[in-house]
Design a protein around this motif. Sequence first.
Motif, PDB file in Angstrom:
ATOM      1  N   UNK A 234     -45.740  43.975 112.299  1.00  0.00           N
ATOM      2  CA  UNK A 234     -44.460  43.631 112.901  1.00  0.00           C
ATOM      3  C   UNK A 234     -43.389  44.697 112.654  1.00  0.00           C
ATOM      4  N   UNK A 236     -40.927  47.423 113.098  1.00  0.00           N
ATOM      5  CA  UNK A 236     -39.829  47.245 112.147  1.00  0.00           C
ATOM      6  C   UNK A 236     -39.021  45.965 112.390  1.00  0.00           C
ATOM      7  N   UNK A 237     -39.634  44.952 112.947  1.00  0.00           N
ATOM      8  CA  UNK A 237     -38.860  43.738 113.204  1.00  0.00           C
ATOM      9  C   UNK A 237     -38.410  43.122 111.890  1.00  0.00           C
ATOM     10  N   UNK A 238     -37.234  42.488 111.923  1.00  0.00           N
ATOM     11  CA  UNK A 238     -36.725  41.902 110.676  1.00  0.00           C
ATOM     12  C   UNK A 238     -36.989  40.404 110.705  1.00  0.00           C
ATOM     13  N   UNK A 240     -36.329  36.386 110.295  1.00  0.00           N
ATOM     14  CA  UNK A 240     -35.180  35.591 110.701  1.00  0.00           C
ATOM     15  C   UNK A 240     -34.266  35.290 109.515  1.00  0.00           C
ATOM     16  N   UNK A 242     -32.984  36.964 107.409  1.00  0.00           N
ATOM     17  CA  UNK A 242     -31.988  37.989 107.023  1.00  0.00           C
ATOM     18  C   UNK A 242     -30.563  37.514 107.266  1.00  0.00           C
ATOM     19  N   UNK A 243     -30.429  36.593 108.216  1.00  0.00           N
ATOM     20  CA  UNK A 243     -29.088  36.130 108.543  1.00  0.00           C
ATOM     21  C   UNK A 243     -28.446  35.399 107.371  1.00  0.00           C
ATOM     22  N   UNK A 247     -23.022  39.498 102.121  1.00  0.00           N
ATOM     23  CA  UNK A 247     -22.604  40.825 102.557  1.00  0.00           C
ATOM     24  C   UNK A 247     -23.165  41.925 101.672  1.00  0.00           C
ATOM     25  N   UNK A 250     -26.818  42.226 102.234  1.00  0.00           N
ATOM     26  CA  UNK A 250     -27.055  42.837 103.551  1.00  0.00           C
ATOM     27  C   UNK A 250     -26.882  44.342 103.470  1.00  0.00           C
ATOM     28  N   UNK A 251     -25.826  44.735 102.768  1.00  0.00           N
ATOM     29  CA  UNK A 251     -25.547  46.153 102.659  1.00  0.00           C
ATOM     30  C   UNK A 251     -26.709  46.864 101.964  1.00  0.00           C
ATOM     31  N   UNK A 253     -29.726  45.818 101.728  1.00  0.00           N
ATOM     32  CA  UNK A 253     -30.920  45.770 102.567  1.00  0.00           C
ATOM     33  C   UNK A 253     -30.858  46.796 103.683  1.00  0.00           C
ATOM     34  N   UNK A 254     -29.649  46.953 104.261  1.00  0.00           N
ATOM     35  CA  UNK A 254     -29.505  47.915 105.357  1.00  0.00           C
ATOM     36  C   UNK A 254     -29.717  49.341 104.882  1.00  0.00           C
ATOM     37  N   UNK A 257     -33.280  49.654 104.641  1.00  0.00           N
ATOM     38  CA  UNK A 257     -33.803  49.647 106.011  1.00  0.00           C
ATOM     39  C   UNK A 257     -33.670  51.025 106.655  1.00  0.00           C
ATOM     40  N   UNK A 261     -36.733  52.918 108.204  1.00  0.00           N
ATOM     41  CA  UNK A 261     -36.786  53.252 109.628  1.00  0.00           C
ATOM     42  C   UNK A 261     -37.009  54.744 109.844  1.00  0.00           C
ATOM     43  N   UNK A 292     -26.862  55.920 104.260  1.00  0.00           N
ATOM     44  CA  UNK A 292     -26.283  56.019 105.609  1.00  0.00           C
ATOM     45  C   UNK A 292     -25.060  56.920 105.608  1.00  0.00           C
TER      46      UNK A 292
ATOM     47  N   UNK B 168     -43.435  49.706 120.683  1.00  0.00           N
ATOM     48  CA  UNK B 168     -43.187  49.762 119.250  1.00  0.00           C
ATOM     49  C   UNK B 168     -43.587  51.137 118.702  1.00  0.00           C
ATOM     50  N   UNK B 173     -37.354  53.386 115.988  1.00  0.00           N
ATOM     51  CA  UNK B 173     -37.542  52.104 115.312  1.00  0.00           C
ATOM     52  C   UNK B 173     -36.228  51.358 115.106  1.00  0.00           C
ATOM     53  N   UNK B 181     -34.075  41.956 117.491  1.00  0.00           N
ATOM     54  CA  UNK B 181     -33.206  40.962 116.873  1.00  0.00           C
ATOM     55  C   UNK B 181     -32.265  40.361 117.909  1.00  0.00           C
ATOM     56  N   UNK B 185     -34.977  37.756 119.853  1.00  0.00           N
ATOM     57  CA  UNK B 185     -34.700  36.572 119.057  1.00  0.00           C
ATOM     58  C   UNK B 185     -33.427  35.885 119.495  1.00  0.00           C
ATOM     59  N   UNK B 195     -25.166  41.941 111.237  1.00  0.00           N
ATOM     60  CA  UNK B 195     -26.317  41.950 110.342  1.00  0.00           C
ATOM     61  C   UNK B 195     -26.725  43.376 110.000  1.00  0.00           C
ATOM     62  N   UNK B 197     -24.932  45.987 110.306  1.00  0.00           N
ATOM     63  CA  UNK B 197     -23.771  46.780 109.900  1.00  0.00           C
ATOM     64  C   UNK B 197     -23.658  48.065 110.713  1.00  0.00           C
TER      65      UNK B 197
END
Lengths: 1017, 230
Positions: A234, A236-238, A240, A242-243, A247, A250-251, A253-254, A257, A261, A292, B168, B173, B181, B185, B195, B197
Amino acid sequence: MAEFPQPTLPPGIPGYHLYRPIGAGAYGEVWLATDDVGRWWAVKITFPPRGGGEQSASREFRAIERYAPIGDQHANLVRIIAPAWLPHTGQFYYSMELADDATTKAPLPRCSTPEERAAVAAYYHPRTLRSELQRRSRFSPAECVECGLPLAMALGQLHSRGVIHRDIKPENIIYVAGQPKLADLGLVAEAGGQHSIAGTTAYLAPEPKRREPADIFALGVVLYELATGQPAERCPQVPAGIAQLGNMELSEWNELNAVILKACHPNPGLRHAGADELREELELLRNQGSVRQRRAQESFRRQLLDQRKNLLLAASAIILLVLAWSQWRQARLNERYAKLREIELEQFKPHYSTWSTNDLARLEVLGGGIADRAVLGRFVAALADWDAETRPVLTNEGVSIAFHPDGRALVGGITNRVCLLATNKPVSEFAASGPGVVAWDGDQPLQLTVLGNDLVLREADTTRIRRRFALPESLATNWYQSPVLAMAADQSWVAAAGAKHLLVWRVGDNQSLRELPTQATCLAFNEDNSRLAAGMADGVTRVYSIPDFNAPSNLVPATRAGAVECLAFCRDRLVRFDKIGAQPNWLLATGGRGAELIVWDLASCLQRMRAQGSWVITGLVFSPDGQLVISFGGDEPTVWDAATGAQVLHLRKNDPGKHTSLAFAPKGGYLLAGGPRANRPAVVNRFDLTQERGIRSLRGLVGKARLVWFSPDSLRVAALTDHCQLGFWDVRTGRLLQVFETPPGPFADTAGGCFDASGEHFNLAIGTNVVQFGVDTGGINRRWRVEKGEANQMAYDAAGRLLLLRGEEDIDHGMGTWRLYELKDDVQPKWTHEAGWTNQLPVALALPYGAKYFLVWDWSEDNPNRSVAVYDTATAKLLTNFPSDVRGWGLPVKVSSDGATIFIPSSHLGESRLVHFPDFAERRTPMDGLQAIGVEMHQSVHPGGIYLGASPAERDIPIPGNWGAVLTSAAFSLDGTNVAMPTLSGAVELINLPSLRTNLSNFNEVRRSLRTEFRVW
Amino acid sequence: MCQISLQHTMERLMNDDTQTDREPTDELLPTRASLLARLRDVQDDASWHEFFELYHRLILRTLVRKGLSAADAEDVAQEIFVGVARRLPTFEYRPAQCSFKTWLFRILQYRVAEFYRRRGRGARGQELPGDAEPILATLADPDSLEPDAPWEREFEDNLVRATLERVRRQANPRYFQLYCYCAVEGHSVAETARIFQTPANDVSVALQRVGKLIAKESARLRSADGWPGG
């Protein structure tokens, strides 16, 4: 377990005791084993090679051999002990570190007894990343970093040694003593773990060649799995869930990510450049940095660099383009220059020889398409006007030059030499006592020079002294300043000027000394010895009349810019209408430090002409007929129109000396120029001036020339300007014969005129005056008064009667009338025929040679288009009427010079017609496609006839005197060899057609490159 | 229309692997002709790989649906692939008579029938699954050679899945992630931006670019690619 090949018995491995298989790969099985001292190992035993498998087995063996030393070097690479072959089977084995137990998360304990070992072996399950993942659904970002960082370092180590893993996946990452380690080359697979294509493709990078970036891709997918708990497919799908993250999480994780990626990018070029870069980013994350942010900074920096690079590239591209363009242009100019140079060498050498290199450079530019009107004008002038060639003929200062009427020249210098020149070559040389003025007394060369305290006139060849004049002390003692000397042409007078005095002696009696209080800088006698001019340092010129020398005329220029340096007399050829028969007038040209060239009218002491040079003028000379005046000095020698001051030509000198003494050959054609020079040997130059290109400029008139006439014998040409000047020239030599001031008239171009049969007399009707001038005598033979009228035409008929056709227009009523006069000697003329007031507009009349008929423009209110009415001269009866579409002032009706053809104009020239007289047969003109603005004809009906036309484009070309505008009143000579065209500059262009034709092909070749054309049919 | 149905299928496949009943489309999906053509040359490994990737999963799933165990399904699938490879050199594609989809289904049916015949009822003491009965019943019926509705749906699903897999493995990516997403989804752009950012503009760009790629790949997979459309 059922899917593995079933090992019946543990194979015998020397030094190891094998317990049970704990995993299998494509090439072999991994057994749990202890060595002799009871340490736990994982022993890999390859499968026996099947058909053709020996090669791959040995390849595998070499790879393990190569890897073994690397494994020892990094804590996160699994250690292995060098492989060894099993005898006879083609199999080999090697042992490696055993993973921790998945349950206890610790290495297997060392057991002392075989039973204990067997018991431990029974429950052992290797702890891999996969087993960890199965235990806990996913890792936190920090844990991922903690796990990924050592793996990235290990991968870096592997890659730095040139080894590629090719099979990184959670199953192949084992924990040894709690540390994740990269197990080798996909040989270790967790028992029961799937080894299907689907299972591994998720870790395979899309590119076909599996190099280092493919390992990074796989590690990225592993990190994805850890971070999300999702199956690798799957990526790079995230998930569900994750929502639900806060904050901060999330930061975090991003950030992770972003690393994942990049590592998982399908394009290998856009992944991390190497395992080290991946490690750096993970380290940054571990230290709470932001990947980033760093990437954004780097990207900004890169953009900045790229921008600069692009700017640099663009700038250099532009520079290159400009360079290339200039090169190309230069090449093109060179090409044109070469072509023009070729033409120059072949055809125009005499012209160009008078041009400076600067002119040639400008001509190149012109050839390149940028029209420089001044140069273009001169270029055409080179064809139309003078040929000039310069060459040195004598090495001598040539302070004085005198021509004998037979063409021999006497040149006196300052170095005690007097040379005699025949045409070009010195023929004899005589000793002289010093500088002086030379002259001819008949065939006897004379020199006036200073000898001791005396001024002596001696014979140059025999050195015999004819006369001796005592110099006053003030002159004689000032040797540092030689006196200025002058001698009259017939040696009747001599003059000398020094610091304070001007002394004049009559040669016949030495005693007649006149001392004049004049501080002269230059002296000149006129040709008939009636005037002595003295130029002075303050810019004023005094002119004394001889012999009384009283009351000199002062010629005071408007701007006294400096001393007068040179003087030249010329007989004035202008005969004033109110002073006919008076004393001949003289013109005096002065030049000096003010760079002003002024031609004075000595009768009125007023300026006749003024021209401004740019530097000092040291020498002046008139052409023998007074058409031109040539100045020498700081500038290039320049030829001027003596009447108008128009600059005709620059002469190019071979040496930069300033010529002071000048003399024109008595028959014209060339002049000699000499003068002293500092520091260098002086030369006497010969300047040839000829007009042999087919077009001659006839000069001498002031004002715009309007009308021209040829004499019936085609030997003389007359022209009238709107300054009421009527000039006559010799057609063959181009010499100016006479200039008359005419009685004033309303418009010069409505005047009528004709020569008599001999060409000695010229009749002119202008205003209310009809005058017969004597061309040779310079006087007026007859004079008539006629009534008011506007358009005039004159002609002699076959019986020798002088006819005047005279028209008048009533503008108020749009009507007109014409009258035909016969002019007889001393009889007040009366008209013989009159039209009365009619619709006819006599603004254009034509009375052709022979005067058998005359033409009048016809017009009626019904038909605004004009028509041409033809009348019989004897009876004044209307013969016929030709319609035309011309309205208003269009092209004039024309008659060929022999009168046999009438040109009926149309507003479009191509539709004009030619009508033959007397049968009035019509034919089209051969001027289709040419919008001529003027036409003249000579015997034009037959094919051998000559037409002259010009396209309007001509008007845009500054050809001398603006031919195009005045072509309407050009004239053919009766013999058809010459065309005269009055021009707005006052000059009359005399075109010799046979000569022009031979030059025209060359001419047009040049003209074509100048995008215009000149045609003669 | 196609794009919407594709989107719908994609959503289903990505989020939920369970089969939902859905009306099969009437559209006959043309199998990529170029692939078939290349398969005639069995040596062409790349074609084989592509073919395998495209249909392996579909065949396995169908076989399992027909009552085979995972291991048996793998075996039969192998046989089917070998069979296809053997038959392809003489296979004339006549879309008017029979599409590749139908053809493949028939082979599959034959193989399944053969499997059951060979094994026999309860052979090796293995019980047939409960739903094997109707399968065996239908096997006797010649009409059973026509593709049934589940096959049609599976075939369609398989193509969508393949499309997605291809995208994919091509797309950036990051964009793919955002696209999934947001578009798949069903989150809003703003939520996606929050999400991940990232500026909302990024999400829009991702939607646009990946959407284009999907459309392109889908068209490529469905194109007759030189064969007349099925």
